[in-house]
Enzyme design. Structure first.
Site, short mmCIF file in Angstrom:
data_model
loop_
_atom_site.label_atom_id
_atom_site.label_comp_id
_atom_site.label_asym_id
_atom_site.label_seq_id
_atom_site.Cartn_x
_atom_site.Cartn_y
_atom_site.Cartn_z
N ASP A 143 0.67 23.43 15.47
CA ASP A 143 -0.66 23.13 14.92
C ASP A 143 -1.16 24.34 14.13
OD1 ASP A 143 -3.13 21.76 14.53
OD2 ASP A 143 -2.88 20.77 16.46
N HIS A 194 -0.81 24.75 10.22
CA HIS A 194 -1.83 24.32 9.24
C HIS A 194 -2.72 25.49 8.86
CE1 HIS A 194 -0.90 20.08 9.62
NE2 HIS A 194 -1.05 20.12 10.93
N HIS A 232 -4.63 16.05 23.73
CA HIS A 232 -4.57 17.10 22.70
C HIS A 232 -5.92 17.10 21.98
CE1 HIS A 232 -2.57 19.29 19.23
NE2 HIS A 232 -3.55 18.71 18.57
N HIS A 245 -9.13 18.98 19.49
CA HIS A 245 -9.53 19.91 18.41
C HIS A 245 -10.99 20.28 18.63
CE1 HIS A 245 -6.07 20.32 15.69
NE2 HIS A 245 -5.71 19.17 16.22
N TYR A 281 -9.22 13.87 9.91
CA TYR A 281 -8.01 14.56 10.38
C TYR A 281 -8.12 16.06 10.13
CZ TYR A 281 -2.90 14.52 11.19
OH TYR A 281 -1.63 14.68 11.67
#
Lengths: 292, 337
Positions: free
Chosen positions: B15, B18, B195, B197, B286
């Protein structure tokens, strides 16, 4: 003028949409729909419209070969090999809408003329039909070192076959980007989007050119190509201007279908059947011209 | 040794790709992997941010081939195992076979939350290759609880041993996490993962909610190095969950050391919640769109937030980075009129 007789194997959605497109052709005569389920909607629709119907697959068609000059195969890669062997041996032209790719990849605006005499032509993939013309439009101006395409389709437009074999899309499309598009290296990405109402098919072509400085010529070439594709897919259009960043160019497209059998958002399915019909149409014109 | 309450899976090296614009080097990976292994993390992930095969003009080209990075990670592992991400449509089965040759021991096959059926072959291959095989339902906020259960059952039927609820947009709130994990616990037999964010500063709270609802795999990244505002911060998660009485099996000092001495020095920017990442969380976009949106906004002279809100309205899914540039260009064209 004598029209060429068309058979369609596979009476599902693709076969039905194709039938509607053949009906509009002035060089092709819809003749027979071949399926394996006598109760299928597709066979019923074909019968209602007055066409011959074969409900026992390729075996049935082989007994009525006089009904066809050109046969479209909208079944599966596995079945296609067998269908093609039989039909080609019988001297019929075969247009393959499956991922089998026995014959050469064919994109009407790019390489149709090279393949008229071949017995079996493959229609690549939906993403390939939508993007390879653009890759070619760039590569005929300046060498393309790498081209990558991203096809985004509505979830509802991706059938179970595509879903179960999603890697086939990647393999076939990447190869055709190189072989037909003219890029030294190709890559393909496919994304399914479930938004409601369903989205139109979107395609993006990213290409790395060997040199910059040809932007205007590239744009002109792309615009010409878009017009050519529009001759058989009227809803094929650019979204905005091509975006340049040094040697990189990104081209944004959307494909609205003709709405024959599929809803207009299924541009991915429409461009396949439209391209296949276009190939058969041009083939028929050539064959007829040769006979005269 | 007492048994671990759950597995903490670190995604810094995937991750985080990114946030690093896919510029991880073998040195970064080597050092981070070594620290994770020493700290007792059983699984950590190494791949392009968009999974195997993600190196592209669409998402960003990898500076170093991900197979080399996987190898660099696998080489230093004494007990940890390397996971890879595979998004069907981007990566293909051959990519997974190559990753296994490079040392991967786990695969997480990721699809949009409604599209699990594109992953059947890849999950089957994972099992065939003897990998720990995980199904990863991305953008889980975009589907109803019933839909998530249906899709998780598909993953399970293909052979997934763990199914993840993935809050790719950092949109979910703790009660929504609880609801989803609880429903999955009741209806599927395999293990459940979460998961998160941190776009709305909820990653830690969501992770705690997931664990309390029965999740046995939870993701984090060191210093929160991940897409958008990053993930649940691994080293903080260890501290929090230990305080809650769980056994993470991870050494707090060692995990802090790799976060602060190895990862922090190569980070390109701190993982703050900026105006853009906040809007991503708020409108359900996203997380990996963040840096692309910044680039597009600059190029076309439009407000990043307008682009993100529009992408949320259009229900963009993971992978549609091209849409960012398309939307930015159309806003600029409108402005010029």
């Amino acid at each position: 003028m004598k029209k060429l007789k068309v058979g369609i194997i596979g009476s599902g959605n693709i076969g039905t949409d194709l039938m509607y497109k053949i009906e509009r052709s002035d060089a092709l005569q819809m003749s027979v729909m071949v399926g394996i389920d006598p109760d299928s909607e597709g066979l019923k629709r074909a019968a209602e419209r007055g066409y011959e119907v074969v409900a026992n697959g390729i075996d049935g068609l082989m007994e009525k070969l006089e009904l066809v000059d050109i046969v479209f195969d909208a079944t599966s890669a596995k079945a296609h090999q067998h269908h093609s062997d039989l039909l080609v041996a019988a001297g019929k032209k075969v247009i393959d809408l499956t991922p089998a790719a026995i014959g050469p990849f064919t994109v009407p605006t790019v390489n149709l003329n090279e393949h008229f005499e071949k017995p079996n032509l493959n229609m690549v993939t939906c993403g390939g039909q939508a993007t390879i013309p653009i890759v070619n439009a760039i590569s005929r101006v300046v060498e393309v070192e790498y081209a990558e395409i991203v096809a985004t389709v509505a979830s509802k437009s991706a059938g179970p076959g595509t879903r179960a074999n999603i890697d086939e899309f990647t393999h076939t499309t990447s190869k055709a980007i190189e072989q037909v598009g003219g890029a030294k290296k190709g890559k393909a990405i496919i994304i399914l989007n479930p938004a409601e109402p369903p989205i139109l098919m979107r395609d993006t072509v990213h290409a790395l050119m060997a040199a910059d400085g040809q932007e205007q010529a590239v744009i002109t070439s792309i615009n010409e190509m878009v017009k050519e594709v529009q001759s058989y897919v009227p809803g094929y259009r650019l979204r905005g201007e091509p975006q340049f960043d040094g040697r990189k160019v990104s081209v944004f497209l959307e494909v609205e279908g003709a709405g024959d059998f599929f809803p207009p958002y299924s541009g991915n399915l429409d461009i396949m059947t439209a391209a296949a019909a276009k190939v058969a149409n041009e083939m028929a014109k050539q064959l007829m011209a040769a006979e005269v | 040794m007492t048994q671990r309450s759950f597995e903490i899976l670190d995604v810094t090296l995937r991750d985080g790709s990114h946030a690093m614009k896919h510029a991880f080097t073998e040195q970064h990976v080597h050092d981070t992997a070594k620290g994770l292994d020493l700290a007792g993390v059983n699984y950590f992930e190494v791949s392009h941010g968009d999974g195997l095969g993600g190196s592209s003009l669409q998402y960003g080209l990898s500076k170093v081939d991900e197979l080399k990075l996987i190898e660099a990670a696998a080489d230093v592992c004494k007990s940890s195992k390397v996971s890879v991400l595979l998004i069907p449509g981007i990566g293909i089965k051959e990519d997974l076979q190559d990753a296994v040759k490079a040392g991967a021991k786990m695969v997480r096959v990721a699809t949009h939350v409604t599209e699990a059926d594109v992953a059947a072959q890849h999950i089957a291959l994972g099992r065939e290759l003897g990998l720990k095989t995980v199904g990863f339902l991305m953008m889980a906020h975009m589907a109803s609880v019933e839909k998530i259960v249906e899709q998780a059952k598909l993953f399970e039927s293909y052979g997934a041993e763990v199914v993840y609820v993935t809050d790719s947009a950092g949109y979910m709130l703790p009660h929504e996490v609880t609801e989803r994990i609880t429903a999955l616990k009741q209806s599927v037999g395999c293990e459940i993962g979460f998961h998160g964010h941190n776009n709305l500063s909820m990653a830690m709270a969501n992770t705690v909610a997931a664990v309390e609802a029965g999740a046995t795999y939870i993701d984090g990244s060191l210093r929160a190095l991940g897409a958008g505002s990053g993930n649940t911060q691994t080293e903080v998660m260890v501290a929090v969950l230990e305080r809650l009485g769980y056994n993470t099996g991870i050494d707090l000092y060692n995990i802090m050391d790799v976060a602060n001495e190895v990862v922090a020095p190569f980070m390109q920017r701190p993982q703050e919640i900026t105006g853009s990442s906040l809007i991503m969380g708020y409108s359900g976009v996203y997380s990996s769109f963040l840096l692309h949106t910044q680039t597009a906004a600059e190029k076309f002279g439009v407000d990043e937030r307008d682009i993100l809100v529009e992408l949320g309205r259009m229900k963009a899914v993971g992978g549609q980075e091209d849409l960012i540039y398309d939307v930015a260009q159309s806003f600029a064209a409108k402005k010029a009129q």
